[in-house]
Design a protein around this motif. Structure first.
Motif, PDB file in Angstrom:
ATOM      1  N   ALA A   1       0.795  -1.563   0.213  1.00 57.93           N
ATOM      2  CA  ALA A   1       0.076   0.084   0.206  1.00 57.93           C
ATOM      3  C   ALA A   1       1.129   1.350   0.166  1.00 57.93           C
ATOM      4  O   ALA A   1       0.668   2.235  -0.915  1.00 57.93           O
ATOM      5  CB  ALA A   1      -0.876  -0.092   1.083  1.00 57.93           C
TER       6      ALA A   1
ATOM      7  N   LEU B   1      -4.446   5.469   7.259  1.00 59.45           N
ATOM      8  CA  LEU B   1      -4.911   5.594   7.478  1.00 59.45           C
ATOM      9  C   LEU B   1      -5.091   7.210   6.592  1.00 59.45           C
ATOM     10  O   LEU B   1      -5.492   7.402   6.236  1.00 59.45           O
ATOM     11  CB  LEU B   1      -5.994   6.159   8.793  1.00 59.45           C
TER      12      LEU B   1
ATOM     13  N   THR C   1      -4.975   6.582   3.002  1.00 56.62           N
ATOM     14  CA  THR C   1      -6.349   6.673   2.132  1.00 56.62           C
ATOM     15  C   THR C   1      -6.906   7.942   1.911  1.00 56.62           C
ATOM     16  O   THR C   1      -7.086   8.418   0.885  1.00 56.62           O
ATOM     17  CB  THR C   1      -7.704   5.906   3.701  1.00 56.62           C
TER      18      THR C   1
ATOM     19  N   ILE D   1      -8.146   9.714  -1.624  1.00 56.14           N
ATOM     20  CA  ILE D   1      -9.059   9.829  -1.736  1.00 56.14           C
ATOM     21  C   ILE D   1      -9.510  11.248  -2.052  1.00 56.14           C
ATOM     22  O   ILE D   1     -10.063  11.175  -3.348  1.00 56.14           O
ATOM     23  CB  ILE D   1     -10.173   9.751  -0.995  1.00 56.14           C
TER      24      ILE D   1
ATOM     25  N   SER E   1      -0.575  11.765   1.103  1.00 59.64           N
ATOM     26  CA  SER E   1      -0.517  10.813   1.099  1.00 59.64           C
ATOM     27  C   SER E   1       1.779  10.169   1.059  1.00 59.64           C
ATOM     28  O   SER E   1       1.567   9.780   0.981  1.00 59.64           O
ATOM     29  CB  SER E   1      -0.520  10.808  -0.560  1.00 59.64           C
TER      30      SER E   1
ATOM     31  N   SER F   1      -7.259   3.173  -6.332  1.00 55.93           N
ATOM     32  CA  SER F   1      -7.838   2.211  -5.271  1.00 55.93           C
ATOM     33  C   SER F   1      -7.489   1.207  -5.122  1.00 55.93           C
ATOM     34  O   SER F   1      -7.891   0.008  -4.065  1.00 55.93           O
ATOM     35  CB  SER F   1      -9.464   1.468  -6.334  1.00 55.93           C
TER      36      SER F   1
ATOM     37  N   VAL G   1      -5.983   1.893  -1.362  1.00 55.10           N
ATOM     38  CA  VAL G   1      -6.720   2.049  -1.004  1.00 55.10           C
ATOM     39  C   VAL G   1      -7.244   0.124  -0.478  1.00 55.10           C
ATOM     40  O   VAL G   1      -7.390   0.102   1.361  1.00 55.10           O
ATOM     41  CB  VAL G   1      -7.809   2.573  -0.944  1.00 55.10           C
TER      42      VAL G   1
ATOM     43  N   ALA H   1      -4.316  -0.482   1.499  1.00 55.83           N
ATOM     44  CA  ALA H   1      -4.277  -0.437   2.946  1.00 55.83           C
ATOM     45  C   ALA H   1      -5.729  -0.207   4.265  1.00 55.83           C
ATOM     46  O   ALA H   1      -5.080  -0.724   4.902  1.00 55.83           O
ATOM     47  CB  ALA H   1      -4.875   1.039   3.107  1.00 55.83           C
ATOM     48  N   ILE H   2      -6.965  -1.014   3.480  1.00 51.57           N
ATOM     49  CA  ILE H   2      -7.580  -1.226   4.299  1.00 51.57           C
ATOM     50  C   ILE H   2      -7.520  -3.104   4.649  1.00 51.57           C
ATOM     51  O   ILE H   2      -7.219  -3.647   6.145  1.00 51.57           O
ATOM     52  CB  ILE H   2      -8.839  -1.652   3.380  1.00 51.57           C
TER      53      ILE H   2
ATOM     54  N   SER I   1      -4.373  -3.019   7.350  1.00 53.85           N
ATOM     55  CA  SER I   1      -4.691  -3.083   8.086  1.00 53.85           C
ATOM     56  C   SER I   1      -5.759  -3.786   9.116  1.00 53.85           C
ATOM     57  O   SER I   1      -5.674  -3.776  10.853  1.00 53.85           O
ATOM     58  CB  SER I   1      -6.143  -1.748   8.645  1.00 53.85           C
TER      59      SER I   1
END
Length: 288
Positions: free
Chosen positions: A110, A170, A173, A177, A198, A262, A265, A268-269, A272
């Protein structure tokens, strides 16, 4: 391979009272070089009007200087038996740390995919959405994003390594966006601000990952562990850049940009979630 070995070199030679420095230097060294290279390349080609071949001349002169400096560096620790063998790349993580390895590897993907996005699509993005043609502005943007990674590590230095990685993911992310939104609005200040966010997340995540490795992984396993994490970062961040280049030539920059952002992100999710699982297992073991 070079970055992984240099990181191990710093870790092996660290002094106990300066444990944080190997992680900081390992995480900011490459980004600083990339940022300086992007800016220098733009100046050489757009401002000074020299051929792009001169960029390679400058890089090789600097590499030669680094080699001389490395050879002249003083020995700070005695040579240890088996040290060279520990540098041999082995793709294996400690049995008890599989989930941690997966979490940190996806976090590295990420983080480094932020850099690959700007390096692969930076010129096309600013030309299409912000009407900036030429190499200089794109080089400034890449230099700003990757240069600000040096701020990310110190920004989260007061929290635990895992918390620093969480917060950095976070930040990435939010930055991705906001950056995409700024481009679609053709709003240059919004694009630049969230690109900077970022970059800070990129640096914070990389430093957090290295701090976590140094805190959680046994010293005799760090070499193998880092090899996996770095390999994941390089391959994982190169993959979306290659796909984005194909998409850009076939369906346009909009699809390539949104797809790459995308991807960042999503990883990254996922990272996490994996870090949360590792934390829960650690808490359960500690209570037991």
């Amino acid at each position: 391979m070079g970055i992984a070995v240099l990181s191990l070199y710093l870790i092996e030679l660290r002094r106990p009272q300066l444990d944080a420095w190997p992680a900081v230097i390992s995480s900011i060294g490459a980004p600083v070089g990339i940022a300086a290279g992007a800016l220098t390349g733009g100046v050489i080609s757009d401002v000074l009007g020299f051929s792009g071949q001169w960029i390679y001349v400058v890089v090789n002169v600097l590499l030669a200087g680094c080699l001389v400096g490395l050879l002249r560096s003083p020995k700070t620790t005695p040579r240890q038996r088996g040290l060279l063998a520990s540098l041999r790349p082995v793709l294996a993580a400690p049995t008890s740390m599989g989930w941690l390895c997966a979490a940190l590897s996806t976090a590295m993907v990420a983080a480094w995919s932020v850099g690959s996005l700007y390096q692969s699509l930076g010129s096309a993005m600013v030309a299409t959405y912000l009407d900036h043609n030429g190499s200089l502005f794109a080089g400034v943007v890449v230099g700003m994003v990757i240069g600000l990674t040096t701020v990310g590590g110190p920004s989260f230095a007061r929290v635990s390594p895992t918390t620093a990685t969480f917060c950095s993911l976070l930040t990435i992310t939010v930055g991705m966006i906001g950056m995409v939104l700024g481009l679609h609005l053709h709003d240059e200040p919004v694009f630049l601000v969230f690109s900077a966010v970022s970059g800070v997340g990129f640096g914070g995540a990389t430093t957090g990952i290295l701090r976590t490795v140094m805190a959680e992984v046994p010293s005799d396993e760090i070499g193998r562990f880092l090899t996996i994490v770095y390999l994941a970062g390089f391959v994982g961040s190169a993959f979306p850049a290659a796909i984005a280049a194909i998409l850009d030539s076939h369906v346009g920059i909009r699809v390539a940009l949104v797809g790459h952002a995308s991807f960042v992100v999503a990883f990254a999710i996922v990272s996490s979630a994996l870090l949360a699982r590792v934390q829960m297992e650690s808490s359960t073991t500690a209570r037991g």
